[in-house]
Scaffold this motif. Sequence first.
Motif: not given
Length: 137
Positions: A3, A16-19, A23, A25-26, A29-30, A107-108
């Motif tokens: 991702q 990868r994000f740990e959505d 959620p 935090t991801c 950050f996005r 989160f990642i």
Amino acid sequence: MSQLIVRVGDFTFDARFEDQLAPKTCAAFRTAMPFESQAVHVRWSGEAVWLPLGDLDFGVGYENHTSYPAPGQIILYPGGISETEILLAYGGVHFASKMGQLAGNHFITLTSGLERLPELGKTVLYKGAQKVRFEAA
């Protein structure tokens, strides 16, 4: 599926994000991507590099937080008793500051290049700060 791409100096990792686990935090950050900073070696936490972010506020609290990230896990400390920071573990970590133990939001997770993490750690330790960039894959 990757991702995002995480670049630290001459090192490049898929991630990868740990959505499901973090959620908020991801999502926060996005909105900041592409995100650029610099990594320096930790002082109290063990085998990790960190991105000191001062009073930057991502607007999140604790979720999926840990003091013991595994190699390849990236955590965000949202601030409080210490400054906001991002930490990337490359070996054994007990996340702390001069104020004591901290916990950050995992989160990642890096999904490629994990075998190069010890080399990354030694590069930052012996050669100094390295540019970091998080970007969409």
